[in-house]
Write a protein that holds these residues in place. Structure first.
Motif, mmCIF file in Angstrom:
data_model
loop_
_atom_site.group_PDB
_atom_site.id
_atom_site.type_symbol
_atom_site.label_atom_id
_atom_site.label_comp_id
_atom_site.label_asym_id
_atom_site.label_seq_id
_atom_site.Cartn_x
_atom_site.Cartn_y
_atom_site.Cartn_z
ATOM 1 N N SER A 4 9.777 -10.950 14.790
ATOM 2 C CA SER A 4 10.811 -11.299 15.148
ATOM 3 C C SER A 4 11.252 -9.505 14.939
ATOM 4 O O SER A 4 11.236 -9.454 14.102
ATOM 5 N N GLY A 5 12.048 -9.409 16.313
ATOM 6 C CA GLY A 5 12.272 -7.521 16.612
ATOM 7 C C GLY A 5 11.477 -6.922 16.623
ATOM 8 O O GLY A 5 12.128 -5.282 16.940
ATOM 9 N N ILE A 6 9.631 -7.173 16.253
ATOM 10 C CA ILE A 6 8.899 -5.784 16.805
ATOM 11 C C ILE A 6 8.362 -6.474 18.890
ATOM 12 O O ILE A 6 7.699 -7.718 18.467
ATOM 13 N N ASN A 7 8.188 -5.806 19.163
ATOM 14 C CA ASN A 7 7.488 -6.211 20.895
ATOM 15 C C ASN A 7 6.380 -4.995 20.451
ATOM 16 O O ASN A 7 5.908 -5.400 21.726
ATOM 17 N N ALA A 8 5.424 -5.942 19.772
ATOM 18 C CA ALA A 8 4.127 -5.125 20.140
ATOM 19 C C ALA A 8 3.763 -6.129 18.577
ATOM 20 O O ALA A 8 4.229 -6.293 17.544
ATOM 21 N N PRO A 9 2.317 -6.002 18.660
ATOM 22 C CA PRO A 9 1.024 -7.082 18.184
ATOM 23 C C PRO A 9 1.350 -5.826 16.990
ATOM 24 O O PRO A 9 1.611 -4.380 16.393
ATOM 25 N N VAL A 10 1.261 -5.934 15.194
ATOM 26 C CA VAL A 10 1.601 -5.872 14.760
ATOM 27 C C VAL A 10 0.638 -6.053 13.394
ATOM 28 O O VAL A 10 -0.223 -7.381 13.274
ATOM 29 N N ASP A 11 0.244 -5.232 12.632
ATOM 30 C CA ASP A 11 -0.707 -5.185 11.325
ATOM 31 C C ASP A 11 0.406 -6.815 9.849
ATOM 32 O O ASP A 11 1.236 -5.488 9.978
ATOM 33 N N PHE A 12 -0.805 -7.521 9.360
ATOM 34 C CA PHE A 12 0.197 -7.917 8.645
ATOM 35 C C PHE A 12 -0.743 -7.833 6.319
ATOM 36 O O PHE A 12 -1.940 -7.721 7.305
ATOM 37 N N ASN A 13 0.126 -8.218 5.815
ATOM 38 C CA ASN A 13 -0.766 -7.436 4.220
ATOM 39 C C ASN A 13 0.197 -8.438 3.634
ATOM 40 O O ASN A 13 0.940 -9.289 4.291
ATOM 41 N N VAL A 14 -0.244 -8.433 2.328
ATOM 42 C CA VAL A 14 -0.231 -9.185 1.159
ATOM 43 C C VAL A 14 -0.264 -7.921 0.233
ATOM 44 O O VAL A 14 -1.488 -7.181 0.529
ATOM 45 N N PHE A 15 0.328 -7.976 -0.543
ATOM 46 C CA PHE A 15 0.079 -7.239 -2.340
ATOM 47 C C PHE A 15 -0.634 -8.431 -3.160
ATOM 48 O O PHE A 15 -0.457 -9.808 -3.156
ATOM 49 N N PHE A 16 -1.550 -7.796 -3.953
ATOM 50 C CA PHE A 16 -1.593 -8.490 -4.777
ATOM 51 C C PHE A 16 -1.712 -8.681 -6.403
ATOM 52 O O PHE A 16 -1.959 -7.785 -7.504
ATOM 53 N N GLY A 17 -0.546 -9.703 -6.479
ATOM 54 C CA GLY A 17 0.661 -10.188 -7.205
ATOM 55 C C GLY A 17 1.542 -10.081 -7.398
ATOM 56 O O GLY A 17 2.144 -10.645 -6.659
ATOM 57 N N GLY B 286 3.591 -8.466 4.032
ATOM 58 C CA GLY B 286 4.340 -7.155 4.818
ATOM 59 C C GLY B 286 3.098 -7.002 5.473
ATOM 60 O O GLY B 286 2.830 -7.575 6.130
ATOM 61 N N ILE B 287 4.157 -6.142 6.662
ATOM 62 C CA ILE B 287 3.259 -5.182 7.789
ATOM 63 C C ILE B 287 3.139 -3.892 7.617
ATOM 64 O O ILE B 287 3.539 -3.146 6.751
ATOM 65 N N ASP B 288 2.613 -3.319 8.215
ATOM 66 C CA ASP B 288 2.393 -1.508 8.747
ATOM 67 C C ASP B 288 2.371 -1.371 10.155
ATOM 68 O O ASP B 288 2.548 -1.896 10.786
ATOM 69 N N VAL B 289 3.621 0.015 10.282
ATOM 70 C CA VAL B 289 3.848 0.021 11.941
ATOM 71 C C VAL B 289 3.953 1.367 11.890
ATOM 72 O O VAL B 289 3.332 2.671 11.076
ATOM 73 N N SER B 290 4.244 2.221 13.301
ATOM 74 C CA SER B 290 4.032 3.033 13.335
ATOM 75 C C SER B 290 4.649 3.678 14.849
ATOM 76 O O SER B 290 5.452 2.411 15.359
ATOM 77 N N TRP B 291 4.519 4.693 15.472
ATOM 78 C CA TRP B 291 4.684 4.562 16.343
ATOM 79 C C TRP B 291 4.165 3.745 17.724
ATOM 80 O O TRP B 291 5.650 3.062 18.800
ATOM 81 N N HIS B 292 3.542 2.917 17.837
ATOM 82 C CA HIS B 292 2.967 1.625 18.619
ATOM 83 C C HIS B 292 3.904 0.343 18.730
ATOM 84 O O HIS B 292 3.559 0.240 19.376
ATOM 85 N N GLN B 293 4.354 0.490 18.007
ATOM 86 C CA GLN B 293 4.997 -0.798 17.765
ATOM 87 C C GLN B 293 7.077 -0.544 18.482
ATOM 88 O O GLN B 293 7.877 -1.355 18.551
ATOM 89 N N GLY B 294 6.977 0.964 18.839
ATOM 90 C CA GLY B 294 7.573 1.259 19.530
ATOM 91 C C GLY B 294 9.224 1.129 18.820
ATOM 92 O O GLY B 294 9.227 1.242 17.670
ATOM 93 N N ARG B 295 10.662 1.383 19.052
ATOM 94 C CA ARG B 295 11.828 1.138 18.609
ATOM 95 C C ARG B 295 11.404 -0.194 17.683
ATOM 96 O O ARG B 295 11.338 -1.243 18.373
#
Length: 254
Positions: free
Chosen positions: A230-243, A56-65
């Protein structure tokens, strides 16, 4: 005498070659083990740790629309994005400029979503919790609420822990679920510690490639802050779920 010297030279060179061979084998095994732990995905622009099936990812206003259907449909060699943490609020009264759009459109695109509050250690934990609760509307299948604690702002640790605990208690009482804590592994160890070991942890750590460097259990791991989707015009954080998917379902709101 010369024969003995020749024998000694041969023994020396044989031993040297054996040492070099052993070093080469050790190095090969080390780099092979590293390769087994993460793979570079050029399309995502980042390393993806293996042995995790839910990303998954996490986002805020920094990633724009954001174009959420494009985010959810992106798949590279079997890796696709299942969940997203979305910034909702900050401090006493601030609401993220993209929160309401992200919150609705991520759900409509089929993403599992979670909302987080950026915590200011200088402010009341209760008042910040009330800002968060007045902004979000949780539904069945959402990730439990998250408090994002990253900076002391010069506040002493005892007061930080008191205010964080206040936020957690208010939100848990209101929602009926135990919130998650997001922070870096170093911040957790230095400023939060054992007092919060019973709360699910979303750990940020970018150095190790197989798991975050923390002794306690964790649920989510933010392993990169420079991915591309794709669909996000800015760098984005990446995550994983443990399970696995069953463990994730058990964590989500009923």
């Amino acid at each position: 005498m010369r024969k003995k010297l020749k024998i000694r030279k041969w023994v020396f060179w044989i031993l040297a070659l054996l040492v070099l061979a052993i070093v080469a084998i050790i190095n090969f095994q080390f780099w092979r083990s590293r390769e087994d732990r993460f793979v570079r995905y050029q399309e995502f622009g980042t390393d993806i740790p293996v042995n995790y099936s839910i990303h998954g990812i996490d986002v805020s206003w920094h990633q724009g629309r954001i174009n959420w259907p494009m985010v959810h449909s992106m798949e590279v060699r079997g890796v696709h994005l299942d969940f997203v943490f979305i910034k909702a609020t900050e401090g006493l009264g601030r609401v993220d400029a993209q929160f309401r759009r992200n919150w609705d459109e991520a759900r409509d695109a089929g993403m599992i979503r979670g909302a987080y509050h950026y915590f200011l250690a200088t402010k009341s934990g209760r008042a910040q919790a009330e800002n968060f609760l007045a902004t979000i509307t949780l539904e069945s299948g959402d990730i439990p609420p998250v408090i994002d604690v990253e900076d002391t702002y010069g506040v002493r640790d005892t007061l930080i822990r008191q205010r964080v605990k206040e936020w957690l208690d208010v939100v848990q009482t209101s929602t009926g679920v135990k919130p998650l804590i997001y922070t870096s592994v170093d911040f957790y160890d230095r400023h939060l510690g054992r007092m919060f070991d019973d709360y699910p942890l979303w750990a940020a750590h970018y150095i190790q490639k197989d798991r975050p460097r923390i002794a306690r259990d964790w649920s989510f791991w933010q392993h990169s802050e420079s991915g591309h989707v794709s669909g996000i015009n800015a760098p984005v954080d990446f995550n994983v779920f443990f399970g696995d998917s069953l463990a994730l379902k058990q964590l989500l709101l009923p």
